[in-house]
Design a protein around this motif. Structure first.
Motif, PDB file in Angstrom:
ATOM      1  N   TYR A   1      11.397 -24.586  20.881  1.00  0.00           N
ATOM      2  CA  TYR A   1      11.358 -23.244  21.441  1.00  0.00           C
ATOM      3  C   TYR A   1      11.055 -23.295  22.940  1.00  0.00           C
ATOM      4  O   TYR A   1      11.713 -22.632  23.745  1.00  0.00           O
ATOM      5  N   GLY A   2      10.056 -24.082  23.310  1.00  0.00           N
ATOM      6  CA  GLY A   2       9.690 -24.192  24.721  1.00  0.00           C
ATOM      7  C   GLY A   2      10.805 -24.783  25.555  1.00  0.00           C
ATOM      8  O   GLY A   2      11.089 -24.316  26.665  1.00  0.00           O
ATOM      9  N   ALA A   3      11.463 -25.827  25.023  1.00  0.00           N
ATOM     10  CA  ALA A   3      12.547 -26.477  25.760  1.00  0.00           C
ATOM     11  C   ALA A   3      13.727 -25.526  25.950  1.00  0.00           C
ATOM     12  O   ALA A   3      14.314 -25.449  27.042  1.00  0.00           O
ATOM     13  N   LEU A   4      14.069 -24.782  24.905  1.00  0.00           N
ATOM     14  CA  LEU A   4      15.195 -23.855  25.009  1.00  0.00           C
ATOM     15  C   LEU A   4      14.842 -22.631  25.849  1.00  0.00           C
ATOM     16  O   LEU A   4      15.700 -22.073  26.533  1.00  0.00           O
ATOM     17  N   PHE A   5      13.576 -22.205  25.817  1.00  0.00           N
ATOM     18  CA  PHE A   5      13.143 -21.101  26.663  1.00  0.00           C
ATOM     19  C   PHE A   5      13.263 -21.497  28.136  1.00  0.00           C
ATOM     20  O   PHE A   5      13.732 -20.721  28.975  1.00  0.00           O
ATOM     21  N   ALA A   6      12.842 -22.739  28.441  1.00  0.00           N
ATOM     22  CA  ALA A   6      12.980 -23.236  29.813  1.00  0.00           C
ATOM     23  C   ALA A   6      14.455 -23.345  30.213  1.00  0.00           C
ATOM     24  O   ALA A   6      14.828 -23.013  31.338  1.00  0.00           O
ATOM     25  N   THR A   7      15.294 -23.798  29.277  1.00  0.00           N
ATOM     26  CA  THR A   7      16.730 -23.888  29.538  1.00  0.00           C
ATOM     27  C   THR A   7      17.315 -22.509  29.813  1.00  0.00           C
ATOM     28  O   THR A   7      18.170 -22.338  30.687  1.00  0.00           O
ATOM     29  N   ALA A   8      16.832 -21.508  29.062  1.00  0.00           N
ATOM     30  CA  ALA A   8      17.294 -20.134  29.257  1.00  0.00           C
ATOM     31  C   ALA A   8      16.973 -19.642  30.668  1.00  0.00           C
ATOM     32  O   ALA A   8      17.815 -19.036  31.341  1.00  0.00           O
ATOM     33  N   ILE A   9      15.754 -19.905  31.122  1.00  0.00           N
ATOM     34  CA  ILE A   9      15.341 -19.481  32.453  1.00  0.00           C
ATOM     35  C   ILE A   9      16.159 -20.180  33.537  1.00  0.00           C
ATOM     36  O   ILE A   9      16.659 -19.542  34.476  1.00  0.00           O
ATOM     37  N   LEU A  10      16.311 -21.495  33.400  1.00  0.00           N
ATOM     38  CA  LEU A  10      17.044 -22.260  34.413  1.00  0.00           C
ATOM     39  C   LEU A  10      18.527 -21.884  34.435  1.00  0.00           C
ATOM     40  O   LEU A  10      19.145 -21.827  35.504  1.00  0.00           O
TER      41      LEU A  10
END
Length: 258
Positions: free
Chosen positions: A23-32
């Motif tokens: 979840y954290g990795a994909l949330f960061a990917t979403a932001i970037l």
């Protein structure tokens, strides 16, 4: 009938006691990913990229604070009003997209006041990147086996083994793919039509399409609100209606003004 079984570990990497969750990795990917879209748009329109760092901070704070407060007070107000310190326990899970949307709208308002940018112009551009953001976040929900669908016997049903052994609608994937399609539509309109000159039209289309999809997908979702209501539609659908209406208003307004 054999169904696809989903039982992936929500922890992506675990090294020396440090855990990175999907979840954290994909949330960061979403932001970037959203940031890269905004960089491309700003370059197209000759806007200085320096303001994006500040905009990113405003948006992230708005999303997290708004989504958390939305979850607490839209879906389980009784519990959080009785346990106010639990509102801060974001690590326990619980983010509401409606609240996140409101949080971004409010935070961007303060940002544009500081940087002297047109409010609706900025929200139009952010709508495009937000659709891509939503694609990654809902896929993260799928990786976490959360926001699941109701039981079904359709061929593409998924058994979320971490929850139970019932075949269910993969509601997270429905929503994730809807947001990806909306992103493609909005980006195509931005590149190949004159929609960028219709202030408010892109945001209006975004709100109308996103919350139409959300309203329909809610029919196959497990109820999230901790309280019952006496109407045919659930809390997520009731919250979607005002956003949809605002979207239609913005589309009509932008066409008339232009």
């Amino acid at each position: 009938m054999e169904y696809f079984t989903w039982n992936i570990d929500p922890v992506l990497i675990s090294l020396f006691g440090l855990k990175i969750h999907w979840y954290g990795a994909l949330f960061a990917t979403a932001i970037l990913s959203g940031l890269q879209v905004m960089k491309w748009i700003f370059k197209q329109e000759g806007i200085k990229l320096e303001v994006l760092d500040s905009l990113l901070v405003y948006c992230v704070v708005g999303i997290i604070v708004g989504a958390r407060l939305g979850h607490c007070f839209f879906y389980d107000p009784g519990y959080y009003l009785s346990n106010p310190f639990k509102i801060l326990a974001i690590w326990e899970g619980g983010l509401a997209s409606h609240g996140g949307g409101l949080g971004v709208i409010i935070s961007v308002y303060f940002f544009q006041k500081k940087h002297k940018l047109n409010y609706l112009w900025l929200l139009d551009r952010l709508a495009i990147s937000t659709a891509l953001f939503g694609f990654f976040v809902r896929f993260a929900n799928f990786m976490n086996s959360e926001i699941i669908g109701v039981q079904t016997n359709v061929k593409w049903a998924v058994i979320f083994e971490r929850i139970d052994l019932l075949p269910r609608h993969p509601a997270q994937l429905y929503e994730s793919l809807s947001y990806l399609l909306i992103f493609i539509v909005l980006m195509g309109l931005y590149r190949f039509t004159k929609i960028k000159h219709y202030t408010g039209a892109t945001l209006g289309l975004f709100l109308s399409m996103v919350f139409t999809a959300r309203f329909l997908i809610e029919f196959v979702k497990v109820k999230q609100a901790a309280y019952a209501n006496d109407v045919l539609i659930n809390t997520g659908q009731m919250l979607s209606i005002p956003f949809f209406v605002v979207g239609l208003y913005l589309i009509i307004r932008s066409v008339k003004r232009t």
